[in-house]
Design an enzyme around this catalytic site. Structure first.
Site, PDB file in Angstrom:
ATOM      1  CE  LYS A  52      -3.674  -2.439   2.390  1.00 51.58           C
ATOM      2  NZ  LYS A  52      -4.385  -2.607   3.669  1.00 51.58           N
ATOM      3  CG  PHE A  68      -0.992   1.909   8.774  1.00 50.10           C
ATOM      4  CD1 PHE A  68      -0.347   1.677   9.975  1.00 50.10           C
ATOM      5  CD2 PHE A  68      -0.945   3.180   8.231  1.00 50.10           C
ATOM      6  CE1 PHE A  68       0.334   2.691  10.617  1.00 50.10           C
ATOM      7  CE2 PHE A  68      -0.269   4.204   8.868  1.00 50.10           C
ATOM      8  CZ  PHE A  68       0.377   3.961  10.068  1.00 50.10           C
ATOM      9  CG  ASP A  69      -3.175  -5.279   5.788  1.00 46.90           C
ATOM     10  OD1 ASP A  69      -3.999  -4.833   4.962  1.00 46.90           O
ATOM     11  OD2 ASP A  69      -3.246  -6.423   6.271  1.00 46.90           O
ATOM     12  CB  THR A  70      -5.321  -4.208  10.930  1.00 45.81           C
ATOM     13  OG1 THR A  70      -4.706  -2.945  11.193  1.00 45.81           O
ATOM     14  CG2 THR A  70      -5.697  -4.861  12.256  1.00 45.81           C
TER      15      THR A  70
END
Length: 187
Positions: A52, A68-70
């Site tokens: 991203k 970000f990634d969760t």
């Protein structure tokens, strides 16, 4: 000072960025995430965050870009954003009365500096009734959240314990991002 870009359209991340007390702009990434099934969860969440960030950085090389990634993980199974209400219901039933792990990956990119890291936390859910799950799904909050819940919203009433950084669960580990961002801005 370099321009800081948040490569996310998340209202939660936008709100939390304000606590860093820096000017930033939002340019959400719409990159199609490539999931490498060979990666461990920690590496996967950092890789997705990097994808991203790089999607925005490649056209903004004089800026500092944050991606970000969760992920929500239970029994080694990843619960992403549910594709519909039925999947959200399934996720919430899986989480009911159990512990799960939340990982947030972050990538910070600028000329001469690239840093990816993750933070994690363990979350304990109360035992949920079918009525509670159905009512929560009708709020539509679970539909755009990893694991089908938002700890900062209506989903907070189901969380009985947190072991780790609360902001990891929200998807923006403020303290860690702040420390790493200072290094990037000094490049």
């Amino acid at each position: 000072m370099k321009k800081v870009i948040l490569a996310s359209n998340s209202p939660r991340r936008k709100d939390l960025m304000k606590y860093l007390n820096i000017d930033f702009e939002i340019k959400p990434s719409d990159v199609e995430e490539i999931i490498n099934p060979k990666l461990e969860h920690e590496d996967l969440v950092m890789d997705l965050a990097f994808q991203k960030a790089y999607d925005i950085f490649k056209n903004n090389k004089n800026s500092v870009v944050l991606g970000f990634d969760t992920l929500v993980v239970i029994d080694d199974y990843v619960l992403g954003k549910p594709k519909d209400k039925d999947e959200a219901k399934m996720f919430l039933n899986i989480l009911s009365n159990r512990n799960h792990r939340v990982l947030t990956g972050c990538a910070i990119l600028t000329k001469g500096y690239s840093k990816s890291f993750y933070t994690d936390a363990i979350v304990t859910f109360a035992k949920l009734t079918e009525a509670e799950i159905d009512e929560y799904i009708e709020s539509e909050e679970p539909l755009d959240k990893a694991g089908a819940y938002g700890i900062q919203g209506y989903g907070s009433k189901f969380v009985t314990a947190v072991n780790g950084d609360y902001f990891t669960i929200v998807g923006f580990p403020i303290a860690k991002v702040y420390q790493e961002l200072k290094k990037a801005l000094n490049q």
